[in-house]
Design an enzyme around this catalytic site. Sequence first.
Site, PDB file in Angstrom:
ATOM      1  N   ARG A  11       0.833  -1.220   0.000  1.00  0.00           N
ATOM      2  CA  ARG A  11       0.000   0.000   0.000  1.00  0.00           C
ATOM      3  C   ARG A  11       0.859   1.258   0.000  1.00  0.00           C
ATOM      4  O   ARG A  11       0.657   2.172  -0.791  1.00  0.00           O
ATOM      5  CB  ARG A  11      -0.915   0.000   1.235  1.00  0.00           C
ATOM      6  CG  ARG A  11      -2.116  -0.916   1.123  1.00  0.00           C
ATOM      7  CD  ARG A  11      -2.843  -0.994   2.454  1.00  0.00           C
ATOM      8  NE  ARG A  11      -2.065  -1.783   3.398  1.00  0.00           N
ATOM      9  CZ  ARG A  11      -2.249  -3.091   3.622  1.00  0.00           C
ATOM     10  NH1 ARG A  11      -3.235  -3.722   3.025  1.00  0.00           N
ATOM     11  NH2 ARG A  11      -1.491  -3.758   4.461  1.00  0.00           N
ATOM     12  N   HIS A 130      -6.382   1.514  13.101  1.00  0.00           N
ATOM     13  CA  HIS A 130      -5.871   1.284  11.740  1.00  0.00           C
ATOM     14  C   HIS A 130      -6.706   0.223  11.033  1.00  0.00           C
ATOM     15  O   HIS A 130      -7.432  -0.531  11.666  1.00  0.00           O
ATOM     16  CB  HIS A 130      -4.403   0.824  11.782  1.00  0.00           C
ATOM     17  CG  HIS A 130      -3.452   1.948  12.065  1.00  0.00           C
ATOM     18  ND1 HIS A 130      -3.205   2.389  13.341  1.00  0.00           N
ATOM     19  CD2 HIS A 130      -2.716   2.737  11.239  1.00  0.00           C
ATOM     20  CE1 HIS A 130      -2.351   3.407  13.289  1.00  0.00           C
ATOM     21  NE2 HIS A 130      -2.046   3.637  12.024  1.00  0.00           N
ATOM     22  N   LYS A 134      -3.422  -4.260   8.947  1.00  0.00           N
ATOM     23  CA  LYS A 134      -2.169  -3.885   9.630  1.00  0.00           C
ATOM     24  C   LYS A 134      -1.645  -5.051  10.458  1.00  0.00           C
ATOM     25  O   LYS A 134      -2.405  -5.717  11.160  1.00  0.00           O
ATOM     26  CB  LYS A 134      -2.393  -2.651  10.516  1.00  0.00           C
ATOM     27  CG  LYS A 134      -1.100  -2.121  11.116  1.00  0.00           C
ATOM     28  CD  LYS A 134      -1.249  -0.716  11.644  1.00  0.00           C
ATOM     29  CE  LYS A 134       0.020  -0.248  12.359  1.00  0.00           C
ATOM     30  NZ  LYS A 134       1.187  -0.179  11.480  1.00  0.00           N
TER      31      LYS A 134
HETATM   32  P1  NAD Z   1       1.855  -3.793   2.927  1.00  0.00           P
HETATM   33  O1  NAD Z   1       1.742  -5.139   3.571  1.00  0.00           O
HETATM   34  O2  NAD Z   1       0.753  -3.298   2.042  1.00  0.00           O
HETATM   35  O3  NAD Z   1       3.203  -3.733   2.046  1.00  0.00           O
HETATM   36  C1  NAD Z   1       4.441  -4.245   2.441  1.00  0.00           C
HETATM   37  C2  NAD Z   1       5.194  -4.657   1.174  1.00  0.00           C
HETATM   38  O4  NAD Z   1       6.536  -5.008   1.548  1.00  0.00           O
HETATM   39  C3  NAD Z   1       4.573  -5.898   0.477  1.00  0.00           C
HETATM   40  O5  NAD Z   1       4.463  -5.666  -0.919  1.00  0.00           O
HETATM   41  C4  NAD Z   1       5.579  -7.001   0.788  1.00  0.00           C
HETATM   42  O6  NAD Z   1       5.635  -7.989  -0.236  1.00  0.00           O
HETATM   43  C5  NAD Z   1       6.877  -6.198   0.881  1.00  0.00           C
HETATM   44  N1  NAD Z   1       7.941  -6.885   1.604  1.00  0.00           N
HETATM   45  C6  NAD Z   1       7.829  -7.701   2.689  1.00  0.00           C
HETATM   46  N2  NAD Z   1       9.048  -8.196   3.012  1.00  0.00           N
HETATM   47  C7  NAD Z   1       9.926  -7.675   2.117  1.00  0.00           C
HETATM   48  C8  NAD Z   1      11.320  -7.840   1.917  1.00  0.00           C
HETATM   49  N3  NAD Z   1      12.057  -8.641   2.703  1.00  0.00           N
HETATM   50  N4  NAD Z   1      11.924  -7.158   0.900  1.00  0.00           N
HETATM   51  C9  NAD Z   1      11.191  -6.370   0.078  1.00  0.00           C
HETATM   52  N5  NAD Z   1       9.839  -6.180   0.196  1.00  0.00           N
HETATM   53  C10 NAD Z   1       9.238  -6.844   1.215  1.00  0.00           C
HETATM   54  O7  NAD Z   1       2.137  -2.779   4.112  1.00  0.00           O
HETATM   55  P2  NAD Z   1       1.977  -1.181   4.104  1.00  0.00           P
HETATM   56  O8  NAD Z   1       0.619  -0.806   4.611  1.00  0.00           O
HETATM   57  O9  NAD Z   1       2.465  -0.626   2.808  1.00  0.00           O
HETATM   58  O10 NAD Z   1       3.012  -0.806   5.281  1.00  0.00           O
HETATM   59  C11 NAD Z   1       4.393  -1.171   5.198  1.00  0.00           C
HETATM   60  C12 NAD Z   1       5.093  -0.714   6.476  1.00  0.00           C
HETATM   61  O11 NAD Z   1       5.090   0.719   6.549  1.00  0.00           O
HETATM   62  C13 NAD Z   1       4.431  -1.213   7.766  1.00  0.00           C
HETATM   63  O12 NAD Z   1       5.450  -1.517   8.709  1.00  0.00           O
HETATM   64  C14 NAD Z   1       3.611  -0.007   8.210  1.00  0.00           C
HETATM   65  O13 NAD Z   1       3.346   0.019   9.589  1.00  0.00           O
HETATM   66  C15 NAD Z   1       4.549   1.110   7.809  1.00  0.00           C
HETATM   67  N6  NAD Z   1       3.920   2.436   7.651  1.00  0.00           N
HETATM   68  C16 NAD Z   1       4.655   3.501   8.064  1.00  0.00           C
HETATM   69  C17 NAD Z   1       4.174   4.789   7.878  1.00  0.00           C
HETATM   70  C18 NAD Z   1       5.044   5.956   8.277  1.00  0.00           C
HETATM   71  O14 NAD Z   1       4.646   7.123   8.077  1.00  0.00           O
HETATM   72  N7  NAD Z   1       6.237   5.698   8.828  1.00  0.00           N
HETATM   73  C19 NAD Z   1       2.928   4.990   7.272  1.00  0.00           C
HETATM   74  C20 NAD Z   1       2.202   3.890   6.855  1.00  0.00           C
HETATM   75  C21 NAD Z   1       2.711   2.601   7.034  1.00  0.00           C
END
Ligand code: NAD
Length: 241
Positions: A11, A130, A134
Amino acid sequence: MKIMINGAKGRMGQAVASAAAEMGLTVTAAVDVGDDIAAALARSEAVVDFSSHTATRSLLELAVAQRKPVVLGTTGHSAEEKKYLLALAGEIPCVWAGNFSVGVNLVFALTRRASAILGSDYDAEVLEMHHRFKKDAPSGTASRLLEIILEERKLDAKALRHGREGITGERKPTEVGIHAIRGGDVVGDHTVIFAALGERVELTHKASDRGIFARGALRAAQWVVTQKPGVYDMQDVLGLK
Ligand code: NAD
């Protein structure tokens, strides 16, 4: 600027790609599970990572080896993992933030001020909500809000109460509560409550579009490429310190 996105199919990865196009930045590599990260990194000037906490160590090791700045948005690291990763991240310019939104970073600053002014007569509790997909709890943002409250009240992590159940007894003034709600497609809501006898102060932030985190992370990427090695947060990027 040439950017590599790690977790590109997720996402947030997709939101970063859209924001990069809007901001005129070039995505040289969109990497996800199973892709060759080392090769992708070699053709990029900085990495923006929103993947999994299990991916952070190897990503940072590669970034240190190739001297590439990193913007780390992934959350869910344990305190132990974080300690090791912070030392590694400090070898390169790295912005590590549990939340890249400008509004949330203002709420961080207001929470610090409110904690200091209101003091321990005001019971502090943090609520976060959330989307149902999540994977970690509490959120990185809630964890940062809790850290700020604990710092201001000179308490440690033993003060935290993750939800409550059963005969808990009366609330102690040294407790800090945290409650994680999951459901639907909520992008991210956070409320800090300071409740005393006779009044209550609430600081609330509601995110309705992932674009705010993506644009903030790209702003951090533009900033971090000009910095010396060290671990920075969004308060540094925004000049809020
Ligand atoms: P998501 O599950 O939609 O996407 C995660 C992606 O990472 C997936 O496509 C997955 O295949 C990939 N992935 C997993 N392991 C991997 C690896 N070893 N190497 C490469 N890619 C890999 O999750 P999301 O909603 O996009 O959120 C991702 C992270 O970002 C979460 O930890 C979330 O809490 C965090 N987040 C942070 C903020 C911020 O502002 N800091 C905001 C939103 C989400």
